[in-house]
Design a protein around this motif. Structure first.
Motif, PDB file in Angstrom:
ATOM      1  N   ARG A  78      58.342  55.350  16.775  1.00 39.45           N
ATOM      2  CA  ARG A  78      57.310  56.287  16.338  1.00 39.45           C
ATOM      3  C   ARG A  78      56.468  55.609  15.260  1.00 39.45           C
ATOM      4  N   SER A  79      55.202  55.965  15.211  1.00 38.04           N
ATOM      5  CA  SER A  79      54.315  55.368  14.211  1.00 38.04           C
ATOM      6  C   SER A  79      53.295  56.400  13.759  1.00 38.04           C
ATOM      7  N   ARG A  80      52.688  56.134  12.634  1.00 38.57           N
ATOM      8  CA  ARG A  80      51.589  56.976  12.181  1.00 38.57           C
ATOM      9  C   ARG A  80      50.617  56.132  11.365  1.00 38.57           C
ATOM     10  N   VAL A  81      49.354  56.523  11.399  1.00 39.47           N
ATOM     11  CA  VAL A  81      48.322  55.829  10.648  1.00 39.47           C
ATOM     12  C   VAL A  81      48.258  56.444   9.251  1.00 39.47           C
ATOM     13  N   ASP A  82      48.640  55.689   8.241  1.00 37.05           N
ATOM     14  CA  ASP A  82      48.601  56.172   6.862  1.00 37.05           C
ATOM     15  C   ASP A  82      47.190  56.100   6.286  1.00 37.05           C
ATOM     16  N   ALA A  83      46.437  55.084   6.677  1.00 37.96           N
ATOM     17  CA  ALA A  83      45.080  54.929   6.152  1.00 37.96           C
ATOM     18  C   ALA A  83      44.293  54.021   7.082  1.00 37.96           C
ATOM     19  N   ASN A  84      42.968  54.220   7.111  1.00 42.10           N
ATOM     20  CA  ASN A  84      42.097  53.341   7.890  1.00 42.10           C
ATOM     21  C   ASN A  84      40.720  53.290   7.238  1.00 42.10           C
ATOM     22  N   GLY A  85      40.520  52.301   6.348  1.00 42.85           N
ATOM     23  CA  GLY A  85      39.220  52.063   5.766  1.00 42.85           C
ATOM     24  C   GLY A  85      39.097  52.545   4.340  1.00 42.85           C
ATOM     25  N   PRO A  86      38.007  52.120   3.694  1.00 43.71           N
ATOM     26  CA  PRO A  86      36.948  51.249   4.222  1.00 43.71           C
ATOM     27  C   PRO A  86      37.268  49.755   4.172  1.00 43.71           C
ATOM     28  N   THR A  87      38.296  49.381   3.418  1.00 49.09           N
ATOM     29  CA  THR A  87      38.603  47.949   3.281  1.00 49.09           C
ATOM     30  C   THR A  87      39.918  47.545   3.938  1.00 49.09           C
ATOM     31  N   ALA A  88      40.741  48.518   4.297  1.00 54.15           N
ATOM     32  CA  ALA A  88      42.058  48.183   4.848  1.00 54.15           C
ATOM     33  C   ALA A  88      42.577  49.331   5.695  1.00 54.15           C
ATOM     34  N   ALA A  89      43.578  49.027   6.507  1.00 53.71           N
ATOM     35  CA  ALA A  89      44.271  50.029   7.318  1.00 53.71           C
ATOM     36  C   ALA A  89      45.762  49.832   7.156  1.00 53.71           C
ATOM     37  N   VAL A  91      49.409  51.112   8.976  1.00 54.17           N
ATOM     38  CA  VAL A  91      50.100  51.810  10.064  1.00 54.17           C
ATOM     39  C   VAL A  91      51.596  51.710   9.799  1.00 54.17           C
ATOM     40  N   ARG A  92      52.255  52.868   9.717  1.00 51.11           N
ATOM     41  CA  ARG A  92      53.680  52.906   9.406  1.00 51.11           C
ATOM     42  C   ARG A  92      54.502  52.968  10.687  1.00 51.11           C
ATOM     43  N   LEU A  93      55.478  52.090  10.787  1.00 50.24           N
ATOM     44  CA  LEU A  93      56.432  52.091  11.899  1.00 50.24           C
ATOM     45  C   LEU A  93      57.703  52.750  11.382  1.00 50.24           C
ATOM     46  N   ILE A  94      57.989  53.921  11.874  1.00 46.90           N
ATOM     47  CA  ILE A  94      59.045  54.761  11.308  1.00 46.90           C
ATOM     48  C   ILE A  94      60.424  54.324  11.817  1.00 46.90           C
ATOM     49  N   ARG A 114      49.319  41.826   7.205  1.00 49.19           N
ATOM     50  CA  ARG A 114      50.568  41.738   6.465  1.00 49.19           C
ATOM     51  C   ARG A 114      51.604  42.655   7.094  1.00 49.19           C
ATOM     52  N   VAL A 115      52.790  42.130   7.268  1.00 53.46           N
ATOM     53  CA  VAL A 115      53.923  42.943   7.700  1.00 53.46           C
ATOM     54  C   VAL A 115      54.778  43.193   6.467  1.00 53.46           C
ATOM     55  N   GLU A 116      54.866  44.469   6.038  1.00 52.65           N
ATOM     56  CA  GLU A 116      55.557  44.833   4.806  1.00 52.65           C
ATOM     57  C   GLU A 116      56.756  45.709   5.137  1.00 52.65           C
ATOM     58  N   ARG A 117      57.930  45.322   4.678  1.00 50.68           N
ATOM     59  CA  ARG A 117      59.160  46.042   4.995  1.00 50.68           C
ATOM     60  C   ARG A 117      59.567  46.929   3.820  1.00 50.68           C
ATOM     61  N   GLY A 118      59.890  48.199   4.156  1.00 48.50           N
ATOM     62  CA  GLY A 118      60.406  49.124   3.161  1.00 48.50           C
ATOM     63  C   GLY A 118      61.882  49.367   3.372  1.00 48.50           C
ATOM     64  N   ALA A 119      62.396  50.427   2.781  1.00 55.01           N
ATOM     65  CA  ALA A 119      63.821  50.729   2.896  1.00 55.01           C
ATOM     66  C   ALA A 119      64.203  51.047   4.338  1.00 55.01           C
ATOM     67  N   THR A 120      63.387  51.859   4.999  1.00 54.23           N
ATOM     68  CA  THR A 120      63.696  52.247   6.379  1.00 54.23           C
ATOM     69  C   THR A 120      62.507  52.097   7.309  1.00 54.23           C
ATOM     70  N   ASP A 121      61.320  51.876   6.763  1.00 55.30           N
ATOM     71  CA  ASP A 121      60.112  51.760   7.570  1.00 55.30           C
ATOM     72  C   ASP A 121      59.487  50.384   7.391  1.00 55.30           C
ATOM     73  N   THR A 122      58.602  50.043   8.330  1.00 52.58           N
ATOM     74  CA  THR A 122      57.788  48.841   8.223  1.00 52.58           C
ATOM     75  C   THR A 122      56.324  49.259   8.253  1.00 52.58           C
ATOM     76  N   VAL A 123      55.501  48.631   7.418  1.00 54.14           N
ATOM     77  CA  VAL A 123      54.078  48.946   7.370  1.00 54.14           C
ATOM     78  C   VAL A 123      53.274  47.730   7.817  1.00 54.14           C
ATOM     79  N   ILE A 124      52.362  47.963   8.773  1.00 50.10           N
ATOM     80  CA  ILE A 124      51.404  46.945   9.179  1.00 50.10           C
ATOM     81  C   ILE A 124      50.142  47.170   8.347  1.00 50.10           C
ATOM     82  N   HIS A 125      49.842  46.217   7.487  1.00 44.26           N
ATOM     83  CA  HIS A 125      48.717  46.338   6.559  1.00 44.26           C
ATOM     84  C   HIS A 125      47.628  45.372   7.008  1.00 44.26           C
TER      85      HIS A 125
END
Length: 404
Positions: A78-89, A91-94, A114-125
């Protein structure tokens, strides 16, 4: 008597109702061994969102109108878009685990991934170089992967390819291998990378002088270019045709002749499949990352289905047919046929794309000829003649595979 306390509690409750007091439900069965009626606690998100999948590959392809990020995972996610613009997007991979890394893109639209790893999720920045574009997401299976298409905003400027445009305006010629990737080596030391660069330059000179098209080279010197950067370059330049020039090799020294290829997920035969695997093995020379595809034997299958080359398959097969006929007639060498296979270098092209094998450097007789400047001129003229014939067909609108 076991029912006495519940009865007293009910009487007290009725009295409260009659008096208009606020109702507070007692624990009616606490002393009778009944189940508790206490309200459940709010779920602990950090515990319920457990890691259920991991990222196995992240790859980026640049097209003229959009940039595609493909995130491949071990399981559907599952994924969701946390933000998109104006300078960055973002997307959270749950519930997804991944190795952190940064990839430089710089395709004129996206600067960095950037691939950023959290405690349980990964964020595509995704960091934009200019104005943010529209984000479209899609999930695919076999294997599970998430497609993130960042559509470039429409900007005023020089017009691109117009609707119904029939003029072949630009061609990218791609000399295979280069730098620390020498390609196939002949019995007396002829390197594929040097041979194909020389031939490619000769074809480019002819095309610039006589074909009235813009000719670009993916490399014009002895340097290494990654497979995806070759077609990404053609896409950025909005090219109308991509031609990759290579030389063949085989363990059987008497193997000879010329063959041309266009992209398909299904190879024509086992020989075509083996050749594609050999050419695709160039990824081992690319800069390794935590999610490099070089170590994964099935990476090609997933790449082919991510990309849009099928839209140009008919035209690609037509180019391959015309160029092969021109070369075998002019050079009087065995015609090994038009074939199809999963060449990674063709996979990202947003235009008709072909790969030409101009001969076998592993064949001692062919290697001797391929070393001769006069023969290289003949090869270049034959390729040029094929491109000129395709250009005539293209501009006359006869683009089908049987049109003559």
């Amino acid at each position: 008597m076991t029912l006495r306390r519940p009865v007293v509690a009910v009487i007290a409750l009725l009295a409260s109702v009659l008096a208009g007091a606020a109702i507070s439900l007692p624990n009616l069965g606490a002393t009778a061994g009944a189940a508790s009626t206490k309200a459940p606690k709010a779920p602990d998100v950090s515990r319920t969102t457990a890691v259920t999948a991991s990222v196995t590959d992240v790859r980026v392809r640049s097209y003229p109108s959009f940039t595609r990020v493909v995130v491949e995972t071990t399981e559907p996610i599952r994924s969701r878009v946390d933000a998109n613009g104006p300078t960055a997007a973002r997307v959270r991979l749950i519930g997804v685990d991944a190795d952190q890394h940064v990839e430089s893109v710089h395709d004129g639209f996206i600067g960095e991934l950037r691939v950023e790893r959290g405690a349980t999720d990964t964020v595509i920045h995704v960091i934009f170089e200019g104005v943010a574009g529209q984000l479209k997401t899609k999930t695919l299976t076999d294997p599970p992967r998430l497609l993130l298409d960042f559509v470039r905003p429409t900007e005023p400027g020089p017009p691109g390819r117009r609707e119904g445009e029939t003029r072949l305006r630009s061609v990218v010629l791609d000399a295979g291998h280069g730098g620390h990737d020498s390609g196939t080596r002949g019995p007396t030391g002829l390197f594929e990378k040097d041979l194909v660069l020389d031939v490619t330059r000769r074809v480019a000179k002819l095309a610039r002088e006589r074909l009235e098209v813009k000719v670009l080279l993916s490399r014009d010197d002895d340097r290494f270019v990654t497979l995806k950067d070759r077609t990404s370059f053609a896409n950025r330049e909005n090219a109308d045709l991509f031609v990759s020039i290579h030389a063949n090799g085989h363990r059987q020294a008497d193997s000879a002749g010329i063959e041309t290829y266009f992209l398909s997920s299904e190879a024509t035969d086992s020989a075509a499949r083996q050749l594609a695997a050999l050419e695709n093995n160039v990824v081992q020379f690319e800069r390794p990352t935590a999610t490099t595809v070089a170590a994964r034997p099935d990476f090609l299958k997933t790449i082919l289905w991510d990309l849009a080359q099928s839209e140009f398959q008919v035209q690609s097969s037509r180019v391959a047919e015309i160029v092969l006929d021109s070369m075998t007639r002019a050079l009087r060498v065995p015609n090994r046929g038009v074939k199809q296979a999963g060449f990674y270098v063709l996979g990202g092209a947003a235009m008709p794309a072909v790969l030409i094998e101009i001969g076998f450097v592993t064949n001692p007789k062919e290697e001797r000829r391929l070393k001769e400047s006069t023969y290289r001129d003949e090869i270049a003229r034959a390729i040029f003649a094929g491109l000129a014939e395709y250009k005539r067909d293209y501009e006359q609108g006869t683009r089908g595979p049987l049109a003559r």
